[in-house]
Design an enzyme around this catalytic site. Structure first.
Site, short mmCIF file in Angstrom:
data_model
loop_
_atom_site.label_atom_id
_atom_site.label_comp_id
_atom_site.label_asym_id
_atom_site.label_seq_id
_atom_site.Cartn_x
_atom_site.Cartn_y
_atom_site.Cartn_z
N GLU A 15 0.82 -1.22 0.00
CA GLU A 15 0.00 0.00 0.00
C GLU A 15 0.85 1.27 0.00
O GLU A 15 0.63 2.16 0.81
CB GLU A 15 -0.94 0.01 1.22
CG GLU A 15 -2.03 -1.03 1.18
CD GLU A 15 -3.05 -0.84 2.30
OE1 GLU A 15 -2.75 -0.16 3.29
OE2 GLU A 15 -4.15 -1.40 2.19
N GLU A 29 -6.73 -7.66 -0.22
CA GLU A 29 -7.12 -7.73 1.18
C GLU A 29 -8.60 -7.39 1.24
O GLU A 29 -8.98 -6.25 0.97
CB GLU A 29 -6.36 -6.71 2.05
CG GLU A 29 -4.91 -7.05 2.28
CD GLU A 29 -4.20 -6.01 3.15
OE1 GLU A 29 -4.87 -5.31 3.93
OE2 GLU A 29 -2.97 -5.90 3.04
C1 GLA Z 1 -4.09 -2.42 5.17
C2 GLA Z 1 -2.73 -3.08 5.30
C3 GLA Z 1 -2.77 -4.27 6.21
C4 GLA Z 1 -3.58 -3.98 7.45
C5 GLA Z 1 -4.97 -3.54 7.05
C6 GLA Z 1 -5.87 -3.20 8.21
O1 GLA Z 1 -4.82 -2.99 4.20
O2 GLA Z 1 -2.20 -3.45 4.07
O3 GLA Z 1 -1.46 -4.61 6.55
O4 GLA Z 1 -2.94 -2.97 8.17
O5 GLA Z 1 -4.88 -2.38 6.30
O6 GLA Z 1 -5.98 -4.23 9.08
#
Ligand code: GLA
Ligand code: CA
Length: 779
Positions: free
Chosen positions: A182, A259
């Site tokens: 991210e 995710e």
């Molecule tokens: C983002 C991150 C994860 C985690 C989620 C929230 O998507 O990539 O590592 O922190 O948020 O749980």
């Protein structure tokens, strides 16, 4: 007959084609709008699990639980800081044996996606980066900073030694490797991402596709042509909207939600988070029907044992130890109602040859009758060797990564009160004069001062600072611990900086915590102290230590670090895996820096994750306060566009302001709720101003009973969290207002607004007004 046999043969062959148990070379590729295993289309159904959040003894159980959910893949992060706790010393053994974890996943015929960082986020201390990087004080983490890149390369090569041979092409089960994590929520730096990609490849991951995950709102910022772009979003999100831009930009790629958040994580002092199971299952169904691959984050969250929890900022907010996440598989590995709903769905979407296995038995649970800890070692009577420093220094400068640190100096006599100001306390401070407790400072609340009473000459000032998790998200990951800058004493007449410190370091390892002069405990101790006790078991099993009468600190059982506890909740129990207990005598050590209300403890058969005991910190409207806009003139009166996604609104002029008020007048769904996921404010050049010093000064209504929807969610950097007025019609109606103090005066020209990510959710504001002011509004 021949034809039938041939058809059968083809079915059997393609069945084995999708197996992760190939001992010979196989392939995983990106085809047109689909992933391909040995040329066969496949939809990835991945269960995110974190090996460090599961005791090694239970790895296989949790993998089998994921398989029993109907998943065909497991997805893991690699946490750099757990493998290289000291610079240059790598540990991939036991609990850290990622190659063994991968082999277990393959044993159960599942593929593996690896996300080796170097940064991973994951509500993990510093997002997985090792704290010792901060010993280079001016380091620019997650950038082309030469030292950062040098250490990243060394680490990645070590990961390569463990896992590169387990790529599917070499007989293993690794089908994909992610580059960074991210990055779009952190910055714009394609050369950096390109360098990380090369480091990952050079470490040996050059036979499977490499991917990149981001949000729909920012993925193109750092997107590299030769990486697969995937999108992260949570339960309830509008899926078509999430993939809209990506599908337009890359119409030929297979879509993947890298995710899909099954639940959410918990912060100390804030409402326990849950997400609706029907919404989760509906989202997954929609993706399956559209051939969209996904990874369920988390399928099983587990526990952030020891001191490994991270924090979010702004405002600083540390994570609980439980990482239950409201996931389908509970913290202790049990099937929840969400599990059964999801299994039902996935059972109807099995791959060729995929079998839905029976749900493995759950691990037995035990209770432990109440007992007290009968030995104590007060921290102030067990000081380690001192360090001396003229100027205050952070923990890192004493080569200490985690734990508590005591700063001690002498004061000059004063017969008036003095204000002690600490810049900055990271993260929790307790102040003592001549051994007497004076007050505490909580970074979460921006507290940084206490009033000292009149003192004698050479009175001893002690400032005990406990580090909670390092920030794991956003630019605040450069998070130094202890006292970071200076300590001042202030009266009407003078303002002096205190110098000449004795410093005592209290690391978090069991060896340090058990090596104390423990004495028989008689009565109560109200000083910070280590407590030691034993309990006997005739049978072992999982249990949940009831910490409700204890203050704040850490627990070790039989040498295993269980995690942090804090009376404020919402987490009140600590998960003890049965595999760490033994028949006969077991040892428990508790470090309580606040001191217990009652020295008693027991093991429960169930967790308590939803009991908040801190009053009044959460909402942003004081008793009797009513925002009075009657004498104010709006700078803008307008209507938001319907639907999801960011909207940019220009005022058509620049206005000098410090306080920003958005007043919602009604909503698209004609409901009484107002919800906002994120707000950004634009300066005179149309650029986003920093949100680091923002404060919510007022919100007319915030839902904190049914969910964690406080107003500060509009600048917590998370697009899936949001401010929401109370859900109940009878308690909150339009108009709804939110007032933000920007921390300083800015010349601003507009703002950006992100509504909730869900399609047709309530609280979608329609008509609104914006008020701007240099001075405070009236209440
Ligand atoms: C983002 C991150 C994860 C985690 C989620 C929230 O998507 O990539 O590592 O922190 O948020 O749980
Ligand atoms: Ca948010």
């Amino acid at each position: 007959m021949k034809k039938l046999l041939l058809a059968l043969f083809v079915i059997i062959l393609s069945g084995t084609c999708l197996s992760a148990q190939n001992t010979e070379r196989a392939t995983f590729e990106i085809g047109k709008n689909t992933f391909l295993v040995n040329g066969e289309p496949i939809v990835i159904k991945a269960a995110e699990l974190h090996y460090s959040r599961i005791p090694r003894e239970y790895w296989e159980h949790r993998i089998m639980m994921s398989k029993a959910l109907g998943m065909n893949t497991v997805c893991i992060y690699i946490f750099w800081n757990i493998h290289e706790q000291e610079e240059g010393k790598f540990d991939f053994s036991g609990q850290n044996d990622i190659a063994e974890f991968s082999r277990l996943v393959q044993k159960h015929d599942m593929f593996l996606i690896v996300r080796p960082g170097p940064y991973v986020c994951a509500e993990w201390e510093m997002g997985g980066l090792p704290w010792w990087l901060l010993k280079k004080k001016d380091i620019a983490l997650r950038s082309l900073d030469p030292y950062f890149m040098e250490r990243t390369r060394i680490f990645m090569n070590e990961v390569g030694k463990q896992l590169a041979d387990l790529q599917i092409t070499r007989g293993g089960n690794i089908i994909m490797v992610q580059v960074e994590n991210e990055y779009g929520s952190y910055g714009i730096d394609k050369p950096y991402i390109a360098e990380i990609r090369d480091i990952v490849k050079d470490a040996g991951f050059n036979e499977v596709p490499l991917s990149q995950c981001d949000w729909s709102s920012n993925f193109e910022r750092n997107a590299l042509d030769d990486l697969l772009w995937t999108i992260n979003f949570g339960t309830g999100a509008n899926i078509d909207q999430q993939f809209k831009k990506l599908s337009e930009m890359r119409p030929d790629i297979p879509l993947m939600c890298s995710e899909f958040w099954s639940g959410w994580f918990d912060h100390w002092g804030k409402k326990h988070e849950t997400r609706n199971s029907t919404a989760m299952v509906n989202g997954l169904r929609e993706m399956l029907e559209k051939n969209i691959s996904f990874s369920l984050y988390m399928a099983h969250g587990g526990t952030t044992f020891g001191h490994w929890g991270g924090a979010n900022s702004p405002a600083y907010s540390a994570m609980c130890s439980s990482y239950d996440y409201d996931a389908p598989i509970s913290e202790s590995g049990k099937a929840t109602p969400k599990f059964y709903e999801l299994r039902e769905l996935l059972s109807r979407h099995l791959d060729k040859g995929q079998k839905l296995i029976d749900i493995p038995d759950s691990i037995p649970t035990i209770s432990i009758p109440q007992f007290s800890l009968n030995e104590v070692a007060p921290l102030f009577h067990n000081l380690p060797e001192a360090n001396y420093t003229e100027n205050i220094k952070s923990m890192e400068e004493f080569d200490q990564g985690w734990g508590s640190i005591l700063y001690r100096t002498k004061l000059d006599a004063s017969n008036e009160e003095q204000l002690l100001i600490v810049t900055d306390v990271h993260d929790w401070g307790q102040v003592y004069v001549d051994g007497k407790f004076i007050g505490k400072m909580d970074r979460r609340k921006g507290e940084n001062s206490v009033i000292l009473p009149p003192v004698r000459q050479d009175a001893v000032l002690d400032i005990l600072v406990e580090a909670m998790g390092r920030v794991n998200f956003g630019v605040a990951i450069h998070d130094f611990k202890g006292i970071t800058e200076k300590v001042e004493l202030k009266t009407q007449k003078k303002n002096i900086e205190l110098k000449g410190w004795e410093v005592y370091n209290f690391p978090v390892d069991y060896a340090f915590s058990s090596d104390k002069q423990f004495k028989k405990l008689s009565g109560k101790t109200d000083m910070p102290a280590y407590y030691r006790g034993t309990f006997n078991l005739t049978k072992t099993g999982d249990t949940f230590l009831n910490m409700t009468t204890w203050g704040k600190g850490l627990v070790w059982v039989n040498g295993y670090a269980l995690g942090r506890f804090w009376e404020i909740g919402p987490q009140q129990t600590l998960y003890v895996p049965g595999c760490w207990l033994k028949e006969g005598e077991n040892e428990i050590i508790i470090l309580d820096i606040v001191s217990p209300e009652e020295n008693k403890i027991s093991g429960l058969r169930y967790p308590i994750l939803d009991l908040l005991r801190e009053d009044g910190i959460q909402t942003h409207r004081k008793e009797g306060e009513n925002l009075d806009l009657s004498a104010e003139k709006p700078v803008l009166e307008s209507t938001f566009a319907p639907g999801n996604g960011w909207q940019t609104i220009a005022f058509g002029q620049s206005v000098q302001t410090r306080y920003f008020c958005l007043e919602g007048l009604n909503s698209y769904g004609n409901d009484d709720m107002a919800a906002i996921a994120e707000l950004e404010i634009l300066d005179a050049d149309g650029k986003r101003i920093s949100r680091q010093n923002w404060k919510i000064v007022y919100a007319d209504s915030e839902e904190i009973v049914k969910a964690n929807n406080t107003a500060d969610k509009v600048f917590d950097l998370q697009e899936s969290t949001f401010w929401n007025s109370r859900y109940s019609r009878s308690v909150a109606k339009y108009p709804h207002q939110i007032v933000i103090d920007l921390g300083a005066e800015y010349s601003i020209s507009g703002f950006q607004y992100l509504p909730r990510a869900e399609a047709d959710a309530p609280g979608m504001i329609k008509d609104y007004r914006i008020y701007l002011k240099k001075e405070s509004f009236k209440y």
